[in-house]
Each structure stands twice: as C-alpha cells, then as structure tokens.
Write a protein that holds these residues in place. Structure first.
Motif, PDB file in Angstrom:
ATOM      1  N   SER A  42       0.885  -1.133   0.100  1.00 53.36           N
ATOM      2  CA  SER A  42      -0.155  -0.017  -0.107  1.00 53.36           C
ATOM      3  C   SER A  42       0.818   1.299  -0.027  1.00 53.36           C
ATOM      4  CB  SER A  42      -0.783   0.113   1.428  1.00 53.36           C
ATOM      5  OG  SER A  42      -1.890  -0.995   1.086  1.00 53.36           O
ATOM      6  N   PRO A  43       0.312   2.397  -0.347  1.00 51.00           N
ATOM      7  CA  PRO A  43       0.946   3.550  -0.298  1.00 51.00           C
ATOM      8  C   PRO A  43       1.527   3.669   1.048  1.00 51.00           C
ATOM      9  CG  PRO A  43      -0.779   4.078  -1.601  1.00 51.00           C
ATOM     10  CD  PRO A  43      -1.314   2.404  -1.288  1.00 51.00           C
ATOM     11  N   LYS A  44       2.646   4.593   1.158  1.00 50.17           N
ATOM     12  CA  LYS A  44       3.367   4.821   2.458  1.00 50.17           C
ATOM     13  C   LYS A  44       3.656   6.516   2.379  1.00 50.17           C
ATOM     14  CE  LYS A  44       5.088   0.520   3.791  1.00 50.17           C
ATOM     15  NZ  LYS A  44       4.428  -0.466   2.734  1.00 50.17           N
ATOM     16  N   VAL A  45       2.757   7.343   3.028  1.00 50.73           N
ATOM     17  CA  VAL A  45       2.839   8.562   3.043  1.00 50.73           C
ATOM     18  C   VAL A  45       3.333   9.214   4.270  1.00 50.73           C
ATOM     19  CG1 VAL A  45       1.583  10.746   2.700  1.00 50.73           C
ATOM     20  CG2 VAL A  45       0.664   8.548   1.764  1.00 50.73           C
ATOM     21  N   ILE A  46       4.344  10.114   3.965  1.00 51.06           N
ATOM     22  CA  ILE A  46       5.076  11.049   5.141  1.00 51.06           C
ATOM     23  C   ILE A  46       4.355  12.366   5.184  1.00 51.06           C
ATOM     24  CG2 ILE A  46       6.973  12.136   5.972  1.00 51.06           C
ATOM     25  CD1 ILE A  46       8.906  10.013   3.804  1.00 51.06           C
ATOM     26  N   TYR A  47       4.105  12.481   6.628  1.00 49.19           N
ATOM     27  CA  TYR A  47       3.145  13.597   6.695  1.00 49.19           C
ATOM     28  C   TYR A  47       4.110  14.974   6.501  1.00 49.19           C
ATOM     29  CZ  TYR A  47      -0.963  16.135   8.267  1.00 49.19           C
ATOM     30  OH  TYR A  47      -1.996  16.754   8.493  1.00 49.19           O
TER      31      TYR A  47
END
Length: 140
Positions: A42-47
């Motif tokens: 799954s996409p891994k997003v950095i805030y």
C-alpha cells in the motif's frame, strides 16, 4: 530526516481506499480483467513537516495507472492544499501491485483514483474544499 507516520502519533494520516480500491476503478475497455490489480504494498505517505507545524489538514485524490510490471505510473495528485502534493505523489509511487490480466497476459490498468485524507488530531479539514491539480507534471 522525514518520519513515516505509524500508530497513534499526534499527526494522524488516514489513507482511505474506497471499497478496497474497487469503487474507485473505471475500466479502460469493456473486456473483463481476470483478475483486476491486487495490492502488494500500500502507499506509505510521510506527513509534510510544514503541514504538521502549522496544523494543516487536507485531502487528495491521486489519479494513476498501473503498468504491466505492477508499478504506478502517470501519477497526478489533486489536493486541497499544495503542501500535500509531493507526499501524495511519492506515497502512491512507492505502492506495488500485481498487474491486471486479460486472457492471462498482464495489461496496463488506468483511471485509478486513490483518495487520501491528511489529518492532525483535533483539526478537521473544512468540508467541500475544492481539490486542485498539483502544478508539477505527473511522474512515471
């Protein structure tokens, strides 16, 4: 060094997938796929640091295609605030898939929309915010 958010941190990122991707798909042609793409990673997003610093929450719809190797291509985010454009693009770019197949042959699958919600605990994005195309070009 950027942090990848996980667990229950002050800044909570919720990445929503409409009915496990299915509701967001639009077929490119009428012939059925056997099977459609499947998520491996799954996409891994950095805030974004700036969004966290100024307590900004928001939304993105990331449009993309999955090539025959299972890689996301033609990634184009549409976001409520420009600060979320790069993290949304990079997050989807890190996702991996088992490509769709037609008659047993891997095929490109386009018109995929992955909705994302960026939330800071206690700060709710205003409803009805218009999503705008991020000005940078889509990456492949």
């Amino acid at each position: 060094m950027p942090r990848v958010l996980s667990g229950t941190l002050l800044a909570v990122l919720t990445v929503l997938a409409a009915s496990w991707w299915g509701a967001a798909f639009a077929e490119e042609d009428e012939a059925p796929l056997d099977p459609d793409i499947q998520v491996i990673e799954s996409p891994k997003v950095i805030y974004p640091f700036v969004a966290n610093l100024f307590r900004v929450s928001g939304y993105c719809d990331v449009r993309f295609a999955v090539n025959t190797l299972g890689l996301p291509v033609e990634i184009q985010p549409y976001c409520s605030h420009i600060v979320f454009c790069q993290p949304a693009r990079e997050g989807v770019g890190r996702a991996r898939f088992i490509p769709a197949r037609r008659n047993g042959v891997p095929v490109r699958r386009g018109n995929i929309v992955y909705p994302m919600e960026f939330n800071i605990v206690g700060v709710t994005p205003a409803p009805g915010i218009e999503l705008r195309a991020c000005d940078t070009q889509a990456i492949s």
